[in-house]
Every structure is written in C-alpha cells, then in structure tokens.
Scaffold this active site. Structure first.
Site: not given
Ligand code: NOJ
Length: 585
Positions: A241, A303
C-alpha cells in the site's frame, strides 16, 4: 497510489517455518492437469500469467450474518473463483484495526481481526485455495499504522520513549502553527498536535494513521518480520500500500502551492516533498530480498500512481530487484474510451526499459467502478465487455476487482448520514467517498443479493443486483460474466494470447485499437480488434509483414457476434464498441 477519477485523490526459512509447512503447501502449487496451466509452467514465474482478483473482504461474502464479509465467506466462494479462472486473490487488509480507514489502519500486523475470523480460518482459506490452484496475496500497509497500534501508543507516551523515533515527530512553528504546509491526502494539514508531549506527528492519510519512520532500522526490521509471518503461513506475496509515500523530506520544505482548491477546501499543492523520494527504492529492494527468502516466487505488487513510464519503470528496480508487478495507474485512469491514449500507454509500458511485466487494472476499492466510469450511459454492458477484453487480451498480468465480472456499478450513498468512508463525510457532496465501489458482491437475486443474512449489511446492496448477479449471469451465454469466463479460458489455453508479443496495428486509427499477439517464430497469431467508438468502423489490416497469408481472420470470441464476411482483413467491419479476438494465419 489511490487516485479517484471522480475527483480528489489527485492529490509482505523454510527451516524456520511452521511445522505443517504451509509455505510449501501454498507456494509450490501443483500444476493443474489442464493443458494451459502446463504451458505456463515451463519457464515463467506464476505471476506472469496469473489472473489476479482483488477481494474487499468486508463486501465479498458474510458467513456469520453480522452484515460484514469475512474469511469463511471467501472460502465458501472459492469454487466460484476457480470456475471463473482466477489464479490468485489479493485480499484487502484483514488485520486487527479500529477500522477508521476500514482496515488500512492496522493495530497488529501479525493477527486477524475477529470481525473477519481467526488465524485458523486464514490457514483454512490458504489450504482450500491451494486445492483449487489459487494463491492468496496479502495487503501490506507499511507507510503508517493505526494510532491504536501499541507502537504508536508507546511512541506518543513521552519524548524519550524508545519508540519515539518510530514515527515522525516535530515541533510546530509556534503560535499553534504546524511544522510546515504538508497536506493529508484525506484533507487538511498532515500534522496533528499531540498535547501529551506538545509535538506534532505526521500522517499522510487520516489523523488516526500516523506515518512510520522508515529511516529507523528497527521499524524496517519489525515490518519485514511481519512480512515473514505471512509468508511462513503460505501467503504468495503482498500488494504494498501507498509505497511512494514512505519517506518525507527530513528538512521539512514546504510543498509548492498550486492554483485552486481541492474538495476539502484546501489549497491545491504538489506533494513534492512527501512523494516518491529515492529512498523508497532501497526499501523495495529490501522487501524483495525478504520475499526471495521463500520458495515459489512470492510476488510484490506496488500501489504507486506513477505519473509516467519512466517512474513506473523504476519500480521494477535497476536489476529487476524491486517489485515484479507495479500497478499501472496510467492505464487505469485514462477515464475515457480513447484508442490513441490506450495505444500510446500500452506501447510505452510494453517497451519499458526494465523489461518488466506490465500489470493492468481498471477498478479497485478506491476508484469508481469501470462499468460507469467507462460506460457511456447507453452501451455500458457492451463497454464492460470491451474493457474486459482490453484487460485480458494484452500480455499484462490482469488484476480484476470483485464484481467487475458481473458489471457491478458504482452506487454512492444518497445521503451524507449514510456515508461510511470518512473521506466522504469530509468531502460531501463533492467527494462522496469510496462506499460506492465497495458495495456487497451480488451473488443472486435473493435478499441482500445472497451476500448476508443480516437485517442490514454494512453497505446497502445496489438495486441493480436484481439483474446483475452471479446466478442470473451464469445462465446467460451473452452475459458479462460469461464473457469474462470465455476470455480467461482463452487466455489460458491459447499460447499466443497467453505468452505472445504485443504488436500494435494501425497506429493512427482514432477509434479502433487493434493489435496482434504472436509468439516469435510461429505462423499463427491472435488478432485483437476493439472499437472504442459508438459507430461501426471498417478498417484495413495489412498483416503480410507479420507472416499472415490468409485474407480473413477466424473468430474465437466476438461481442457482438460478427459474420465471416466482416472479418476480411482488407475491409474488416467491427460494430460499435465491438470486441473481436480471432486467429490469423
Ligand atoms: C491506499 C488504499 O488503497 C486506500 O484504501 C487507503 O485509504 C490508503 N492507501 C491509506 O492506507
């Protein structure tokens, strides 16, 4: 990362493993007897040919009637996923969490939240998935913890606590001013004053998500040990993430102010000093070394909403020693049916300097669903098939989001008081949050679409579930679901489609995206023709240079169906938003 099209977010040793050795059990999956799977085995790592499917666990299947999905619910639906053709599932966080950010605020990295089940349930999921040749990928959230994590509780207790430096603490500027102008992605200052010690802590996301200090070696060790915990239990890798947010400028330079205001009423800024600092790559290399300690090619998926191909390419690592699959947000967020835009992006990533495997997706738990984001309001079901073909006919590893295969649509809350995602409360009505893309999976036309027996599921079930559901679409040969199944099966069984090169065709065509998939040295190729316009189009293919001798293509999959006369290469006619995938010799 997280980039909502609608508006604002522009802005995880064998010798040391558990006795039952679930590592080997999960990682070294037996190859199915199916021909296609055997082909893929030869030289390539599994993730290169896998169809990966994201599950938002709160919303997939509730097994205990509390209105929230859970691990046993996922296990009960594995046959469906196997039937669909899925090779791996990435499950959004299921760790203990106060659920401010619905699991992306973690208070224990090596446990399962009771809401979702137990570690024993997780082990059963991994083992049942393995029986169906499905791997389980965990979500790993390294940038921040929950403010309820014991690490942060210690850290905030005093300026001299041994864990003080595990987070980012700074003095304010005086007179109630935060240390600088950095902003949270969820609105307002990224700094929060903690009265207990009269210092500010930094939070890139919600206030309840304090950022870890990745310059502290103890933090790195703790997080890498958490990754090992899940790898030992059989996780096949991690979706990481918010990777690019791991480091901030130690000198706290103010970010540049841009014109205008965002959905939260803050000035727009460029996140120049909190985004994509070079040290990110050092951490990615270390994470890769951690997963490389385990057999079976565990995967890292990043991500990171990289702004261009050069930045995306860096994610693979200079020696292919970082992540195997960086999520390609550029492809995801074209946000319009534009053949030239997709053609340019497909070619750019296909030719990336690292020689890395492309990784495409269109929908996820942070983005409005593709059914409405790419649909034109009239031909949405046909466009859903077009997007499915675009996802599944290139050489990229495809990532699906639960429900896209049945044409689930974004269903935003109607009233502010119904909003669950905090960001939707902060930004209402301009930003209604992410509830709309997180609604329960639509299994059938029964109450709550078969998702839950609860009086009220955590999010309402969209009215469209009466028509768009797994049971109904399984019976219809022309359904979106049947189309996905055909595509995935073809991708698995056809060597050119699974492993062939990507060769763009008719590079100037403004409406029709077309390409060949071809294995070097083979006379056979797959022709893919995608009409991204609302008019039928007649195009000409000159494929002699690609060794094609016959004058027509033979359809394998077409939607809508087209007659043989339309497939003559010199005047190939493709219907509005039509999809054609066929062989050429
Ligand atoms: C990316 C995640 O996909 C999202 O859902 C989240 O709110 C943020 N990162 C913070 O962790």
């Amino acid at each position: 990362m997280l980039k909502r099209a609608k508006f604002i977010f522009l802005t995880v040793m064998i010798g040391l493993c558990l006795g039952a050795s679930p590592v080997l059990a999960q990682q070294a999956l037996p190859q199915s007897s199916k021909a296609g799977r055997a082909h893929a085995k030869a030289q390539d790592p599994w993730w290169k040919h896998a169809v990966i499917y994201e599950i938002y666990p709160r919303s997939f299947q509730d097994s205990n009637g509390d209105g929230v999905g859970d691990i046993n619910g996922i296990t009960s639906r594995l046959d469906y996923l196997h039937d669909l053709g899925v090779d791996a599932i990435w499950i959004s966080p299921m760790y203990p969490s106060p659920l401010v950010d619905f699991g992306y605020d973690i208070s224990d990295y090596t446990a399962i939240d009771p809401l979702y089940g137990t570690l024993a349930d997780f082990d059963r999921l991994v083992s049942e998935a393995k029986k169906r040749n499905i791997r389980v990928i965990m979500d790993f959230v390294p940038n921040h913890t929950s403010d309820q994590h014991p690490w942060f509780q210690e850290s905030r207790s005093s300026r001299t606590n041994p864990k003080r430096d595990w987070y980012i603490w700074r003095d304010g500027k005086g007179s109630g001013e935060p240390p600088n102008n950095w902003q949270s992605w969820f609105g307002h200052s990224a700094w929060k004053l903690d009265p207990a010690t009269n210092q500010y802590f930094y939070h890139h996301f919600y206030t309840e998500q304090p950022d870890l200090n990745w310059r502290n070696p103890q933090v790195r060790k703790a997080m890498y040990d958490a990754m090992r915990f899940w790898l030992k239990r059989g996780a096949a890798g991690f979706r990481i993430d918010a990777v690019s947010r791991l480091f901030e400028d130690p000198n706290l330079h103010d970010d540049p102010i841009l014109p205008g205001k965002n959905a939260y009423g803050d000035p727009n800024i460029a996140h120049k000093y909190t985004d994509n600092l070079p040290e990110v790559h050092e951490v990615l290399r270390e994470m890769r070394r951690v997963v490389n300690e385990y057999p079976g090619n565990p995967v890292l998926i990043s991500e990171a909403d990289e702004p261009n191909i050069a930045e995306l390419t860096k994610m693979y690592g200079a020696k292919n020693d970082e992540v195997q699959l960086p999520m390609d947000f550029q492809i995801a967020d074209v946000n319009k049916l534009s053949a030239p835009d997709f053609r340019r992006l497909l070619s750019e990533i296909d030719g990336n300097a690292a020689g890395g495997q492309p990784h495409y997706f269109f929908s996820n738990h942070d983005q409005p669903r593709q059914w409405d984001r790419y649909g034109d309001g009239v031909h949405n079901d046909q466009i859903a098939k077009l997007m499915a073909a675009l996802l599944l006919a290139t050489r990229a590893t495809p990532l699906m989001y639960y429900g896209e295969e049945i044409g689930m649509r974004t269903t935003d809350p109607a009233r502010k008081e119904d909003v669950q995602d905090p960001v939707g409360k902060i930004g209402w009505p301009q930003d209604k949050g992410r509830d709309g893309e997180r609604t329960p999976m639509q299994w059938d036309a029964s109450r709550n679409a078969g998702f839950s027996t609860a009086e009220r599921p955590w999010l309402p079930v969209p009215a469209s579930s009466a028509e768009y559901n797994v049971e109904a679409e399984s019976k219809e040969t022309g359904s979106i679901l049947s189309f996905y199944k055909q595509l995935i099966a073809l991708r698995r069984s056809n060597p050119a489609l699974r492993n062939g090169r990507y060769l763009p065709l008719n590079r100037e065509d403004p409406f029709v995206l077309s390409f060949l998939r071809k294995k070097p040295g083979s006379g056979d190729a797959i022709l893919v023709v995608l009409n991204m316009s609302a008019e039928p189009r007649t195009v000409k293919f000159d494929l002699a240079a690609h060794g094609v001798k016959e004058s027509s293509a033979t359809p394998l999959i077409a939607a809508p169906e087209i007659g043989h006369e339309a497939t003559v290469l010199t005047h190939f006619t493709i219907p509005a938003f039509g999809v054609f995938i066929g062989t050429v010799h």
